[in-house]
Design a protein around this motif. Structure first.
Motif, PDB file in Angstrom:
ATOM      1  N   SER A 112       0.795  -1.231   0.000  1.00  0.00           N
ATOM      2  CA  SER A 112       0.000   0.000   0.000  1.00  0.00           C
ATOM      3  C   SER A 112       0.829   1.284   0.000  1.00  0.00           C
ATOM      4  N   ASP A 113       2.062   1.232   0.475  1.00  0.00           N
ATOM      5  CA  ASP A 113       2.869   2.450   0.598  1.00  0.00           C
ATOM      6  C   ASP A 113       3.919   2.606  -0.497  1.00  0.00           C
ATOM      7  N   GLY A 114       4.429   1.476  -1.010  1.00  0.00           N
ATOM      8  CA  GLY A 114       5.559   1.565  -1.922  1.00  0.00           C
ATOM      9  C   GLY A 114       6.848   1.713  -1.149  1.00  0.00           C
ATOM     10  N   TYR A 115       7.884   2.093  -1.859  1.00  0.00           N
ATOM     11  CA  TYR A 115       9.225   2.076  -1.285  1.00  0.00           C
ATOM     12  C   TYR A 115       9.595   3.399  -0.630  1.00  0.00           C
ATOM     13  N   GLY A 116      10.185   3.315   0.548  1.00  0.00           N
ATOM     14  CA  GLY A 116      10.859   4.457   1.157  1.00  0.00           C
ATOM     15  C   GLY A 116       9.964   5.512   1.771  1.00  0.00           C
ATOM     16  N   LEU A 117      10.560   6.675   1.975  1.00  0.00           N
ATOM     17  CA  LEU A 117       9.895   7.803   2.620  1.00  0.00           C
ATOM     18  C   LEU A 117       9.048   8.540   1.591  1.00  0.00           C
ATOM     19  N   SER A 130       1.221  11.582  15.423  1.00  0.00           N
ATOM     20  CA  SER A 130       2.461  10.972  15.900  1.00  0.00           C
ATOM     21  C   SER A 130       3.675  11.447  15.100  1.00  0.00           C
ATOM     22  N   LEU A 131       3.665  12.714  14.689  1.00  0.00           N
ATOM     23  CA  LEU A 131       4.816  13.249  13.972  1.00  0.00           C
ATOM     24  C   LEU A 131       6.029  13.313  14.910  1.00  0.00           C
ATOM     25  N   PRO A 132       7.177  12.860  14.450  1.00  0.00           N
ATOM     26  CA  PRO A 132       8.387  12.898  15.288  1.00  0.00           C
ATOM     27  C   PRO A 132       9.081  14.259  15.208  1.00  0.00           C
ATOM     28  N   ASP A 133      10.014  14.484  16.119  1.00  0.00           N
ATOM     29  CA  ASP A 133      10.887  15.655  16.010  1.00  0.00           C
ATOM     30  C   ASP A 133      11.990  15.401  14.986  1.00  0.00           C
ATOM     31  N   LEU A 134      12.468  14.152  14.958  1.00  0.00           N
ATOM     32  CA  LEU A 134      13.557  13.771  14.061  1.00  0.00           C
ATOM     33  C   LEU A 134      13.206  12.449  13.410  1.00  0.00           C
ATOM     34  N   LEU A 135      13.372  12.386  12.102  1.00  0.00           N
ATOM     35  CA  LEU A 135      13.120  11.160  11.354  1.00  0.00           C
ATOM     36  C   LEU A 135      14.445  10.676  10.769  1.00  0.00           C
ATOM     37  N   VAL A 136      14.753   9.409  10.991  1.00  0.00           N
ATOM     38  CA  VAL A 136      15.992   8.810  10.494  1.00  0.00           C
ATOM     39  C   VAL A 136      15.626   7.698   9.522  1.00  0.00           C
ATOM     40  N   THR A 137      16.002   7.843   8.257  1.00  0.00           N
ATOM     41  CA  THR A 137      15.773   6.759   7.309  1.00  0.00           C
ATOM     42  C   THR A 137      16.942   5.792   7.350  1.00  0.00           C
ATOM     43  N   VAL A 138      16.647   4.510   7.176  1.00  0.00           N
ATOM     44  CA  VAL A 138      17.703   3.494   7.092  1.00  0.00           C
ATOM     45  C   VAL A 138      17.444   2.646   5.855  1.00  0.00           C
ATOM     46  N   ASP A 139      18.490   2.448   5.069  1.00  0.00           N
ATOM     47  CA  ASP A 139      18.421   1.668   3.835  1.00  0.00           C
ATOM     48  C   ASP A 139      17.469   2.288   2.807  1.00  0.00           C
ATOM     49  N   ASN A 140      17.179   3.561   2.945  1.00  0.00           N
ATOM     50  CA  ASN A 140      16.344   4.257   1.972  1.00  0.00           C
ATOM     51  C   ASN A 140      16.468   5.753   2.220  1.00  0.00           C
ATOM     52  N   GLY A 141      15.906   6.542   1.333  1.00  0.00           N
ATOM     53  CA  GLY A 141      15.844   7.982   1.555  1.00  0.00           C
ATOM     54  C   GLY A 141      16.603   8.812   0.547  1.00  0.00           C
ATOM     55  N   ILE A 142      17.581   8.213  -0.142  1.00  0.00           N
ATOM     56  CA  ILE A 142      18.410   9.006  -1.049  1.00  0.00           C
ATOM     57  C   ILE A 142      17.609   9.489  -2.260  1.00  0.00           C
ATOM     58  N   SER A 143      16.482   8.830  -2.550  1.00  0.00           N
ATOM     59  CA  SER A 143      15.633   9.251  -3.670  1.00  0.00           C
ATOM     60  C   SER A 143      14.331   9.891  -3.204  1.00  0.00           C
ATOM     61  N   ALA A 144      14.170  10.082  -1.890  1.00  0.00           N
ATOM     62  CA  ALA A 144      12.895  10.563  -1.334  1.00  0.00           C
ATOM     63  C   ALA A 144      12.824  12.092  -1.336  1.00  0.00           C
ATOM     64  N   VAL A 145      12.910  12.693  -2.519  1.00  0.00           N
ATOM     65  CA  VAL A 145      12.922  14.154  -2.616  1.00  0.00           C
ATOM     66  C   VAL A 145      11.613  14.743  -2.086  1.00  0.00           C
ATOM     67  N   VAL A 148      10.949  13.900   1.848  1.00  0.00           N
ATOM     68  CA  VAL A 148      11.751  14.750   2.729  1.00  0.00           C
ATOM     69  C   VAL A 148      11.198  16.171   2.740  1.00  0.00           C
ATOM     70  N   ARG A 149      10.791  16.660   1.572  1.00  0.00           N
ATOM     71  CA  ARG A 149      10.253  18.029   1.501  1.00  0.00           C
ATOM     72  C   ARG A 149       9.005  18.165   2.363  1.00  0.00           C
ATOM     73  N   VAL A 150       8.087  17.196   2.279  1.00  0.00           N
ATOM     74  CA  VAL A 150       6.857  17.247   3.071  1.00  0.00           C
ATOM     75  C   VAL A 150       7.178  17.176   4.561  1.00  0.00           C
ATOM     76  N   ALA A 151       8.112  16.307   4.925  1.00  0.00           N
ATOM     77  CA  ALA A 151       8.486  16.179   6.338  1.00  0.00           C
ATOM     78  C   ALA A 151       9.052  17.488   6.878  1.00  0.00           C
ATOM     79  N   ARG A 152       9.953  18.088   6.143  1.00  0.00           N
ATOM     80  CA  ARG A 152      10.586  19.319   6.618  1.00  0.00           C
ATOM     81  C   ARG A 152       9.597  20.483   6.630  1.00  0.00           C
ATOM     82  N   ASP A 153       8.643  20.478   5.706  1.00  0.00           N
ATOM     83  CA  ASP A 153       7.604  21.520   5.714  1.00  0.00           C
ATOM     84  C   ASP A 153       6.770  21.462   6.989  1.00  0.00           C
ATOM     85  N   LEU A 154       6.693  20.275   7.588  1.00  0.00           N
ATOM     86  CA  LEU A 154       5.941  20.095   8.830  1.00  0.00           C
ATOM     87  C   LEU A 154       6.826  20.259  10.059  1.00  0.00           C
TER      88      LEU A 154
END
Length: 314
Positions: A112-117, A130-145, A148-154
């Motif tokens: 249902s979600d697909g890959y990564g952030l 349940s939004l975190p203060d800090l989000l750490v991706t592991v084994d993914n994230g390098i393509s999550a443009v 990451v933008r949505v997360a930082r906007d929040l």
């Protein structure tokens, strides 16, 4: 008739001075795998490449130190394969060992979600409150443009730890640790996601010790090497010298019965004696069983197995 002289290309045993005590065939096999010195046959932890050679690691360590000092809410976003599962477990266990209390993980659903952030995951966290203060991706994230933008906007700070090749555009994360990002001088480009996260933890531990912030008794991150070995072998990354160190050290822990209960439980149900396992068992026995959770149902089950504190729970 004078026989023609047969010209042979010099083999590894005649082209350099290393490995003189090894049989010629073994030297050829080692050379075919990129081994060119005796030092590369020594698999001690002190021979690991320095974590400080990873681009972005100082910024990542700074953000994680701030999260520990202020007891921020941290979310680890993993992946649904064995490398992602072990990376998530290493992040959860390691950060808790280093003093972080409010930490949780989330793994996208393959169905249902697909890959990564993705933006969808961030919006779901927002709906859940349940939004975190800090989000750490592991084994993914390098393509999550976009993710990451949505997360930082929040207002969420984002640390990306990954090992996959970068695209033309990098995400605008607060920190990116990936040996395969542009201009990263780290020598081992073959590190799996779990290896990258382990490196972040070792750099964080060093920084906390220097700042007098390391918990007592001082945590032993070497206890996570069974997970690092499993993720490295299961992700089928090339076993360069750095990765061979990870695998050798992790296998030693498993053979000594010092592995996570979840790994020992997976070996038990497969009928394998943990005292005699090899890397083949990680790749063809433990890894596929762990991968099955993400392929057939929910990798959170596999991660829960790796995080289990007792054999009964595992």
């Amino acid at each position: 008739m004078t026989p023609k002289k047969i010209l042979r290309r010099p083999g590894p045993e005649t082209t350099s001075g290393w490995g003189q005590s090894l049989p010629p065939l073994l030297r050829r096999l080692y050379a075919a795998r990129g081994v060119t010195s005796d030092e590369q046959l020594t698999y001690t932890l002190k021979n690991l490449a320095s974590p400080m050679d990873l681009r972005g690691i100082e910024r990542a360590v700074s953000l994680l130190t701030e999260a520990i000092a202020n007891q921020q809410r941290v979310l680890v976003l993993g992946d649904f394969d064995a490398d992602g599962a072990t990376s998530t477990a290493v992040a959860m266990l390691g950060l808790a060992m280093l003093g972080l209390n409010d930490i949780d993980f989330r793994v996208p659903s393959r169905f249902s979600d697909g890959y990564g952030l993705t933006p969808g995951i961030i919006h779901r966290l927002q709906e859940e409150g349940s939004l975190p203060d800090l989000l750490v991706t592991v084994d993914n994230g390098i393509s999550a443009v976009e993710g990451v933008r949505v997360a930082r906007d929040l207002g969420i700070k984002v640390v990306v730890t990954d090992h996959h090749l970068a695209g033309e555009t990098l995400p605008d994360a607060d920190a990116i640790v990936n040996p395969n990002q542009p201009d990263c001088p780290f020598l081992s480009k073959n590190a799996a996601g779990v290896g990258v996260m382990f490196y972040v933890l070792t750099a964080l531990r060093k920084h906390l010790r220097e700042q007098g912030l390391l918990p007592e008794p001082q945590p032993n991150l070497g206890s996570l090497l069974d997970l690092v070995a499993l993720g490295t072998v299961a992700d089928v990354v090339p076993l360069d010298h750095n990765n061979r160190i990870f695998v050798e050290q992790g296998l030693r822990r498993i053979r000594q019965g010092e592995a996570r209960p979840g790994i020992l439980a997976l070996l038990e149900v497969a009928g394998r004696d943990h005292g005699e396992i090899s890397s083949t068992d990680l790749g063809f026995v433990v890894g596929p069983r762990l991968n099955a959770a993400g392929r057939l149902d929910d990798m959170s089950v596999g991660i829960a197995c790796l995080l289990a504190d007792s054999q009964d729970e595992a």
